[in-house]
Design a protein around this motif. Structure first.
Motif, PDB file in Angstrom:
ATOM      1  N   GLY A 110       2.562   2.504   5.381  1.00 24.51           N
ATOM      2  CA  GLY A 110       2.836   1.898   4.076  1.00 24.51           C
ATOM      3  C   GLY A 110       3.224   0.453   4.209  1.00 24.51           C
ATOM      4  O   GLY A 110       4.188  -0.010   3.598  1.00 24.51           O
ATOM      5  N   ASN A 111       2.461  -0.284   5.026  1.00 26.97           N
ATOM      6  CA  ASN A 111       2.838  -1.675   5.277  1.00 26.97           C
ATOM      7  C   ASN A 111       2.732  -2.549   4.038  1.00 26.97           C
ATOM      8  O   ASN A 111       3.393  -3.575   3.952  1.00 26.97           O
ATOM      9  CB  ASN A 111       1.973  -2.240   6.402  1.00 26.97           C
ATOM     10  CG  ASN A 111       2.260  -1.538   7.717  1.00 26.97           C
ATOM     11  OD1 ASN A 111       3.366  -1.602   8.232  1.00 26.97           O
ATOM     12  ND2 ASN A 111       1.282  -0.830   8.242  1.00 26.97           N
ATOM     13  N   THR A 112       1.896  -2.166   3.075  1.00 24.93           N
ATOM     14  CA  THR A 112       1.744  -2.983   1.868  1.00 24.93           C
ATOM     15  C   THR A 112       2.785  -2.635   0.803  1.00 24.93           C
ATOM     16  O   THR A 112       2.762  -3.223  -0.280  1.00 24.93           O
ATOM     17  CB  THR A 112       0.334  -2.820   1.277  1.00 24.93           C
ATOM     18  OG1 THR A 112       0.058  -1.435   1.087  1.00 24.93           O
ATOM     19  CG2 THR A 112      -0.707  -3.420   2.195  1.00 24.93           C
ATOM     20  N   THR A 113       3.675  -1.677   1.078  1.00 27.24           N
ATOM     21  CA  THR A 113       4.745  -1.404   0.115  1.00 27.24           C
ATOM     22  C   THR A 113       5.720  -2.560   0.022  1.00 27.24           C
ATOM     23  O   THR A 113       6.389  -2.747  -0.992  1.00 27.24           O
ATOM     24  CB  THR A 113       5.527  -0.136   0.501  1.00 27.24           C
ATOM     25  OG1 THR A 113       5.999  -0.272   1.846  1.00 27.24           O
ATOM     26  CG2 THR A 113       4.643   1.100   0.386  1.00 27.24           C
ATOM     27  N   VAL A 114       5.806  -3.342   1.087  1.00 28.92           N
ATOM     28  CA  VAL A 114       6.681  -4.508   1.119  1.00 28.92           C
ATOM     29  C   VAL A 114       5.905  -5.663   1.741  1.00 28.92           C
ATOM     30  O   VAL A 114       5.356  -5.531   2.839  1.00 28.92           O
ATOM     31  CB  VAL A 114       7.957  -4.258   1.956  1.00 28.92           C
ATOM     32  CG1 VAL A 114       8.881  -5.479   1.895  1.00 28.92           C
ATOM     33  CG2 VAL A 114       8.692  -3.017   1.475  1.00 28.92           C
ATOM     34  N   GLY A 115       5.831  -6.789   1.023  1.00 23.31           N
ATOM     35  CA  GLY A 115       5.221  -7.974   1.609  1.00 23.31           C
ATOM     36  C   GLY A 115       3.711  -8.013   1.560  1.00 23.31           C
ATOM     37  O   GLY A 115       3.107  -8.854   2.228  1.00 23.31           O
TER      38      GLY A 115
END
Length: 817
Positions: A588-593
């Motif tokens: 879920g790297n696109t949940t933040v930043g």
């Protein structure tokens, strides 16, 4: 026609339809090897069968081997058969007595004793005359026992000896005499009872018992499907499908979830251990579906054989057969060679070079055939190793790869199969396990097929799909990634043969149908891929609630959706545990930043042994733009409404000003860093005055000027200190003490968070290694391109993890059960 006649006709039609089995289920010997195995089979029948279905059975366990042993001992003469026959009787009686009540057991034991007496008489008198009759007892005992168990525990059942109706032309060709077989079957079949019929055995046109050869019960099952117009045939065995090689000797073999009919026929012809050479013959021209599944793990989807699209046609497998004979003669050149290839169903042939490859038992017949041609012949022991796949003969790159894989092997010849679906290497020496594994590795490397389902077709979802064609074409690890599903909040398009990526959105508009979660999971639970990935680009809390059942089904998730990763501590931990237990990957790297490598950096530090002690920064692109742009020259409300018009804020700007989104992002990063935290542990400053929080969106926007005095005062105060205002998130850990908050802060103009490009995010990470000089990650934290790019980065990372995964095939032995 009067009413009585109408009722009579309808009843007759219903009775006729009742004779048409919906399903045929075949259970192999290993599936029936013990009391525990048979009880498992009964459970499968209870769950998957209905009255008027057909159950085809092999002999229990190693019964056929024991009957062969008795036969060979009888042929040798002088051997004492009594102990061996008595041991077989005890073995069968043990099953009977363990599974049936006293009355039923007594009846079957009486029949068994009579059979044993018959075996003794035949083997002492003239064993050569009774080989097929002897071997038939294994299936008779198996059918008789299972039918009795079903009648006691499940439903009315009866057993049939297939020799009472099934007639083939002869014991060599075993082609079914359909008309007489069908007529006799209708005469002896019953309605509203579950039929258990013997596999493997039949009679020829002269009334003599004969067998259908290795895996003959599979052939029996498809014959029964043909006679009963069945919709489905399931071959229950000790492995959960057909593999890219024999998994007993190739540990890296992978399951072929879907196999085109023609490829399956070729595998059977060449000796695949799961498929009888004639298995598909009876249902070739029908719509019957064939499945191969494991009775030891019935919940696991097996292999389906049928008509499929391009993805299934890309599969390659490797098979081999030893103990063959290379026959060379001038009569195998030209037209007479083609005739010989057809007559003997040669496993391989070259009518230019003048040779055919046959089975050992065919040597005498070949010699007799050549005697009529008055030509000499030479016979040489040989083996074959073949790569099998849809139209592989016409695929130059496959042939070149096959030759490279064999470059260190002495190979007599490589020939094409008549069907075009296999390349066959003829070897003078036996095919070794080492060679088989080596060729399999060369031919099937990077062949794990990964299905991708995209949920959320909004702005970012559309951009993800626009980028997908180029990604699939240019990134090697995505070579076997296939778009197979598109999901919106109300409609879904699922296509197991793949969705054309260049037309994905238009195809969705034309073909998508309404769905609910039950329909979604019915497909996701039976997908035909090695791995399935759901890319969640929705903002939906309800869709995030599907993560747990996704993980429980071994489905991987890439999520831009923040809800799951910021859910309650209990639920979050349950998700992590389920993903670990079922080997699902959750990124879920696109949940933040958005596309910034914040998660990657945190994960790398943790993996390297570092310990994170502080995370802070500006996590909202919207709030970054607002406070980087706000200089007091226009009221804050005017600036906010301008941002709304540009699409920088949410449709209701209070979603941004409340700080809830930043609070969730901080929680996600703190958890990623290894800390147990909940939302309630993070103090949050809501920038919306309380009187405005309960208004409708329209009313709030009309009253937006109520924000102005607060922000004007805050900015003025900051400027008096040569400082600025920024909405920051901060988390710090000192031993067991944890502090976390999201708030509007006054920062010196020299601070790292003070001078950003509007909309940029900035993340400051302090750790044991980065204390005096913290790690800074800065860049655009929102936007369709960077977020879609971040999702593609996750997809590549996930596929890199999957490509090296191997699934261990556990074969269930009789002793284990």
């Amino acid at each position: 026609m009067n009413q009585a006649n109408v009722v009579e006709q309808l009843t007759a039609e219903q009775n006729q339809l009742a004779k048409h089995a919906t399903n045929v289920h075949k259970f192999g010997g290993s599936s029936l090897a013990s009391v525990k195995c048979i009880e498992r089979v009964v459970d499968i029948i209870r769950q998957h069968c209905q009255l008027n279905d057909v159950i085809v059975v092999s002999a229990n366990g190693n019964t056929t081997d024991e009957l062969f042993r008795i036969y060979h001992l009888a042929i040798e003469k002088g051997a004492d058969l009594s102990e061996v026959i008595l041991a077989l009787q005890h073995q069968q009686a043990a099953l009977i007595n363990s599974l049936l009540n006293a009355a039923s057991a007594a009846r079957l034991n009486t029949l068994l004793a009579s059979d044993i007496q018959q075996i003794s008489e035949w083997m002492l008198a003239a064993p050569e005359q009774y080989e097929a009759e002897l071997l038939a007892f294994g299936e008779i005992w198996s059918a008789r026992l299972l039918s009795s168990v079903l009648s006691e525990t499940v439903c009315p059942s009866y057993a049939l000896d297939s020799r009472d109706f099934l007639v083939v032309n002869n014991a060599i060709d075993c082609f079914v005499e359909r008309e007489i077989s069908l007529r006799q079957y209708r005469e002896c079949s019953r309605t509203n009872q579950l039929l258990v019929v013997t596999g493997y055995i039949c009679k020829d046109t002269k009334g003599k018992s004969c067998t259908l050869g290795r895996n003959g019960s599979d052939y029996s099952a498809t014959i029964m499907a043909s006679l009963t117009h069945a919709n489905n045939v399931t071959l229950w065995t000790d492995v959960d499908g057909i593999y890219s090689a024999d998994p007993r000797v190739v540990p890296q073999a992978r399951k072929l979830h879907r196999l085109p009919n023609a490829v399956a026929r070729e595998l059977g012809r060449l000796g695949n251990p799961v498929l009888h050479a004639k298995t598909l013959q009876p249902i070739t021209a029908t719509n019957t579906h064939l499945h191969v599944a494991s009775s030891f793990d019935p919940a696991v989807p097996g292999t389906e054989i049928g008509k499929f699209g391009q993805i299934a046609k890309q599969e390659l497998s490797v098979t081999y057969t030893n103990d063959l004979i290379l026959a060379q003669s001038e009569s195998f050149i030209g037209d007479s060679g083609k005739q010989a290839e057809s007559v003997f169903n040669a496993l391989g042939a070259d009518t230019n070079a003048g040779f055919i490859v046959i089975r050992q038992e065919q040597q005498k017949a070949v010699s007799q055939w050549l005697a009529a041609h008055d030509t000499e012949v030479s016979f040489t022991p040989c083996s074959i190793l073949a790569v099998v796949g849809h139209n592989v003969v016409s695929q130059g790159q496959v042939k070149a790869r096959f030759k490279r894989a064999l470059k260190h092997q002495s190979c007599f010849s490589i020939v094409n199969s008549p069907s075009g679906h296999s390349l066959i290497a003829v070897l003078i020496n036996p095919c070794t396990t080492e060679l088989l594994n080596n060729v399999h590795r060369h031919m099937t490397k990077d062949a794990r097929h990964i299905g991708v389902v995209v949920a959320g077709l909004g702005n970012i979802g559309q951009r993800f799909l626009e980028m997908l064609p180029n990604q699939l074409a240019s990134v090697a690890v995505l070579e076997n990634v296939h778009l197979v599903g598109l999901i919106s909040s109300r409609k879904a398009l699922i296509n197991t043969d793949g969705i054309e990526v260049n037309q994905a959105l238009s195809l969705f508009a034309e073909q998508a149908k309404n769905y609910d979660n039950d329909l979604l999971f019915s497909w996701l639970s039976n997908h035909p891929y090695d791995e399935l990935v759901v890319v969640d680009i929705t903002p939906s809390e309800s869709f995030s609630e599907l993560y747990l059942p996704f993980f429980q089904r071994g489905i991987h998730v890439i999520g831009a959706n923040k809800w799951a990763a910021s859910s309650s501590t209990e639920h979050y931990q349950a998700l992590k545990n389920a993903a670990q237990t079922h080997k699902s990957i959750w990124l879920g790297n696109t949940t933040v930043g958005a596309g910034l490598p914040v998660h990657y950096s945190i994960e790398d530090l943790k993996r390297s042994g570092d310990q994170i002690i502080d995370i802070s920064g500006i996590f909202s692109g919207t709030l970054s733009w607002l406070f980087q742009t706000y200089d007091g020259s226009v009221p804050f409300s005017v600036l906010m409404l301008d941002a709304l018009a540009q699409g920088i804020t949410e449709p209701d700007p209070r979603e941004d000003l409340s700080g809830r989104d930043v609070q969730r992002k901080l929680l996600i990063l703190a958890r990623a860093a290894g800390f147990t935290l909940s939302l309630d542990d993070i103090e949050r400053q809501d920038l919306v005055p309380e009187p405005l929080q309960s208004l409708t969106t329209e009313a709030f926007l009309d009253s937006a000027q109520a924000l102005d005095s607060y922000f004007a005062d805050a900015l003025s105060h900051a400027k008096s200190q040569q400082a600025c205002i920024r909405y920051i998130a901060s988390f710090s850990a000192n031993g067991d003490a944890v502090k976390a908050s999201v708030r509007l802060a006054v920062l010196p103009d020299s601070h790292a968070f003070a001078s950003l490009t509007p909309c940029d995010n900035i993340f400051q990470i302090k750790s044991q290694w980065y204390q005096d000089n913290p790690l800074i990650i800065r860049g655009p934290g929102a936007g369709r391109d960077v977020t879609a790019g971040g999702l593609h980065s996750d997809l590549v990372a996930l596929c890199q993890q999957l490509v090296n995964r191997t699934s261990v095939v556990k074969l269930k032995s009789i002793e284990e059960n």
